[in-house]
Design a protein around this motif. Structure first.
Motif, PDB file in Angstrom:
ATOM      1  N   ASN A  13     -59.058  28.790  52.757  1.00 25.47           N
ATOM      2  CA  ASN A  13     -59.575  29.276  51.472  1.00 25.47           C
ATOM      3  C   ASN A  13     -60.127  30.684  51.607  1.00 25.47           C
ATOM      4  N   ARG A  14     -60.750  30.948  52.771  1.00 24.19           N
ATOM      5  CA  ARG A  14     -61.389  32.262  52.921  1.00 24.19           C
ATOM      6  C   ARG A  14     -60.434  33.298  53.500  1.00 24.19           C
ATOM      7  N   GLY A  15     -59.138  32.943  53.588  1.00 26.50           N
ATOM      8  CA  GLY A  15     -58.154  33.921  54.040  1.00 26.50           C
ATOM      9  C   GLY A  15     -58.308  34.299  55.502  1.00 26.50           C
ATOM     10  N   ASP A  16     -58.728  33.338  56.327  1.00 25.13           N
ATOM     11  CA  ASP A  16     -58.924  33.593  57.766  1.00 25.13           C
ATOM     12  C   ASP A  16     -57.666  33.153  58.523  1.00 25.13           C
ATOM     13  N   LEU A  17     -57.000  34.096  59.180  1.00 27.43           N
ATOM     14  CA  LEU A  17     -55.720  33.788  59.837  1.00 27.43           C
ATOM     15  C   LEU A  17     -55.883  32.805  60.992  1.00 27.43           C
ATOM     16  N   LYS A  18     -56.994  32.881  61.724  1.00 26.79           N
ATOM     17  CA  LYS A  18     -57.203  31.945  62.842  1.00 26.79           C
ATOM     18  C   LYS A  18     -57.344  30.525  62.323  1.00 26.79           C
ATOM     19  N   GLU A  19     -58.103  30.377  61.234  1.00 27.81           N
ATOM     20  CA  GLU A  19     -58.262  29.050  60.637  1.00 27.81           C
ATOM     21  C   GLU A  19     -56.899  28.555  60.131  1.00 27.81           C
ATOM     22  N   ALA A  20     -56.129  29.476  59.563  1.00 28.02           N
ATOM     23  CA  ALA A  20     -54.803  29.110  59.034  1.00 28.02           C
ATOM     24  C   ALA A  20     -53.891  28.618  60.160  1.00 28.02           C
ATOM     25  N   ALA A  21     -53.932  29.294  61.305  1.00 31.71           N
ATOM     26  CA  ALA A  21     -53.092  28.878  62.440  1.00 31.71           C
ATOM     27  C   ALA A  21     -53.493  27.484  62.903  1.00 31.71           C
ATOM     28  N   ALA A  22     -54.802  27.238  62.977  1.00 33.76           N
ATOM     29  CA  ALA A  22     -55.286  25.931  63.446  1.00 33.76           C
ATOM     30  C   ALA A  22     -54.830  24.821  62.503  1.00 33.76           C
ATOM     31  N   ASN A  23     -54.663  25.132  61.216  1.00 36.43           N
ATOM     32  CA  ASN A  23     -54.290  24.108  60.228  1.00 36.43           C
ATOM     33  C   ASN A  23     -52.788  24.001  59.986  1.00 36.43           C
ATOM     34  N   LEU A  24     -52.007  24.950  60.494  1.00 33.38           N
ATOM     35  CA  LEU A  24     -50.596  25.056  60.092  1.00 33.38           C
ATOM     36  C   LEU A  24     -49.771  23.784  60.346  1.00 33.38           C
ATOM     37  N   PHE A  25     -49.737  23.320  61.600  1.00 33.74           N
ATOM     38  CA  PHE A  25     -48.824  22.212  61.924  1.00 33.74           C
ATOM     39  C   PHE A  25     -49.265  20.900  61.270  1.00 33.74           C
ATOM     40  N   ALA A  26     -50.587  20.663  61.213  1.00 36.95           N
ATOM     41  CA  ALA A  26     -51.066  19.429  60.576  1.00 36.95           C
ATOM     42  C   ALA A  26     -50.726  19.451  59.086  1.00 36.95           C
ATOM     43  N   THR A  27     -50.788  20.640  58.477  1.00 36.93           N
ATOM     44  CA  THR A  27     -50.466  20.765  57.053  1.00 36.93           C
ATOM     45  C   THR A  27     -48.972  20.509  56.816  1.00 36.93           C
ATOM     46  N   MET A  28     -48.124  21.097  57.670  1.00 37.44           N
ATOM     47  CA  MET A  28     -46.675  20.876  57.531  1.00 37.44           C
ATOM     48  C   MET A  28     -46.354  19.396  57.688  1.00 37.44           C
ATOM     49  N   ARG A  29     -47.028  18.762  58.630  1.00 39.33           N
ATOM     50  CA  ARG A  29     -46.830  17.337  58.875  1.00 39.33           C
ATOM     51  C   ARG A  29     -47.255  16.508  57.666  1.00 39.33           C
ATOM     52  N   ALA A  30     -48.419  16.854  57.092  1.00 40.44           N
ATOM     53  CA  ALA A  30     -48.952  16.078  55.967  1.00 40.44           C
ATOM     54  C   ALA A  30     -48.046  16.196  54.736  1.00 40.44           C
ATOM     55  N   LEU A  31     -47.363  17.337  54.584  1.00 41.33           N
ATOM     56  CA  LEU A  31     -46.542  17.552  53.386  1.00 41.33           C
ATOM     57  C   LEU A  31     -45.070  17.200  53.616  1.00 41.33           C
ATOM     58  N   ASP A  32     -44.749  16.768  54.821  1.00 45.65           N
ATOM     59  CA  ASP A  32     -43.357  16.449  55.158  1.00 45.65           C
ATOM     60  C   ASP A  32     -43.019  15.058  54.613  1.00 45.65           C
ATOM     61  N   SER A  33     -42.737  15.006  53.310  1.00 47.89           N
ATOM     62  CA  SER A  33     -42.512  13.714  52.649  1.00 47.89           C
ATOM     63  C   SER A  33     -41.429  13.851  51.604  1.00 47.89           C
ATOM     64  N   LYS A  34     -40.612  12.802  51.484  1.00 43.03           N
ATOM     65  CA  LYS A  34     -39.513  12.794  50.497  1.00 43.03           C
ATOM     66  C   LYS A  34     -40.045  12.785  49.067  1.00 43.03           C
ATOM     67  N   GLU A  35     -41.366  12.615  48.952  1.00 46.12           N
ATOM     68  CA  GLU A  35     -42.041  12.684  47.663  1.00 46.12           C
ATOM     69  C   GLU A  35     -41.855  14.085  47.034  1.00 46.12           C
ATOM     70  N   PHE A  36     -41.582  15.075  47.867  1.00 44.60           N
ATOM     71  CA  PHE A  36     -41.415  16.453  47.375  1.00 44.60           C
ATOM     72  C   PHE A  36     -39.974  16.914  47.563  1.00 44.60           C
TER      73      PHE A  36
END
Ligand code: TXA
Ligand code: MG
Length: 316
Positions: free
Chosen positions: A266-289
């Motif tokens: 939310n705060r536009g921090d690239l380090k935080e974004a990197a830490a969240n990237l793979f878990a986010t891709m995993r969470a959204l990897d669904s045939k629902e979308f």
């Protein structure tokens, strides 16, 4: 039988070390991503890594060491390695160096190359395990070949639970993206994979410019175009998410319209974004979308590595 997840107490570390010593595979936390660990000097254990991941055998593995002293048992050290280790080890920088004559590292681990990729991880659990085993540990990311790298113990269980003796839960990975890989084989250092240690930081530490790798003879999984791939299409630099898409956002000015939105930072921090990237891709990897749309990520600092992983995921 699926592997059990253990806390990071002394008993579970002792269990991991014992299993590694017997040639078994262990899910090991590092600060970047979870590794699928084996004794790097045990040819048979290393073969199990390739089998479990379904990884092509021409793709060499990283050997994890406690520090420069252990590294020198396996590779030919040089001045650049000395400078970089002093600055970035323990931490997410992997250096490719010539194999030394009496190196005990398995030839399968290095895909028969006369070089070895080596790094000293910072995660306290990885450090304890390596020091107790007192040998190098070969560990690729603990995902099936071509899939998203795991950043929690639970991800490892989902990916490879059946193939591993145990998983040590060191919490979510703080960096979240695989290490920077730098070749020190040629006249000039060459960057083979972007990571949280940036090209600029390496150049500053060495006092010389480094090249962009690519003409290496080996094809590494991290360099294959289609990698880190979810099961649904990925669309990059998207400012107009559709109502049947999932959306990966960055920063506080996010467009509406997606079926579901997750924000890397939310705060536009690239380090935080990197830490969240793979878990986010995993969470959204669904045939629902119908797919995953991704907001533009600034191409600076660790953003370079984030965009590298996103481009490979989108290529799938
Ligand atoms: O952060 C990381 O590096 C994680 C954690 C577990 O340490 N490990 C990791 O391993 O990402 P893996 O196997 O997914 O990626 C290893 C990378 C590949 O791109 C591989 O080609 C490259 O290192 N590599 C290994 N040995 C090499 C060598 N001798 N020459 C050039 N590249 C090499
Ligand atoms: Mg990997």
């Amino acid at each position: 039988m699926a592997a059990e997840i253990f806390d990071t107490n002394d008993e579970s570390i002792a269990r991991a070390v014992k299993n590694l010593g017997c040639g078994a595979l262990v899910g090991m936390p590092t600060e970047t991503v979870y590794g699928l660990a084996a004794d790097a000097t045990n040819e048979k254990a290393v073969a199990e890594i390739f089998a479990a991941k379904n990884r092509p055998e021409f793709n060499p593995l990283i050997v994890h060491v406690s520090g420069a002293d252990m590294a020198k048992k396996y590779v030919i050290w040089n001045d650049r390695a000395e400078k970089l280790a002093a600055k970035f080890w323990p931490g997410p920088l992997t250096m490719v160096l010539p194999r030394c004559a009496d190196s005990a590292v398995s030839f399968l681990a290095t895909a028969g190359l006369d070089s070895i990729a080596i790094r000293s991880p910072k995660h306290p659990v990885a450090r304890k395990i390596i020091m107790a085993l007192d040998r190098g540990i070969a560990a690729p990311s603990a995902n099936r070949s071509g899939r998203i790298s795991p950043t929690t113990a639970q991800h490892v269980k989902e990916e490879l639970g059946d193939a591993i003796s145990c998983i040590i839960d060191g919490g979510p990975c703080s960096v979240g993206i695989e290490s920077t890989v730098l070749s020190l084989l040629g006249d000039k250092p060459a960057l083979l994979r972007a990571g949280s240690v940036t090209k600029e930081e390496i150049e500053a530490a060495l006092g010389e410019t480094i090249e962009q790798g690519g003409d290496e003879k080996i094809l590494s999984p991290g360099q294959m175009l289609s990698h880190y791939a979810p099961g649904i299409p990925i669309r990059l630099n998207a400012m107009n998410p559709k109502n049947d898409e999932a959306y990966i956002a960055f920063g506080n000015k996010i467009p509406f319209g997606a079926k579901k939105t997750m924000n890397l930072s939310n705060r536009g921090d690239l380090k935080e974004a990197a830490a969240n990237l793979f878990a986010t891709m995993r969470a959204l990897d669904s045939k629902e979308f119908s797919g995953i749309a991704v907001m533009p990520i600034p191409e600076k600092d660790i953003g370079v590595a984030i965009n590298d992983r996103l481009r490979r995921a989108a290529h799938g």
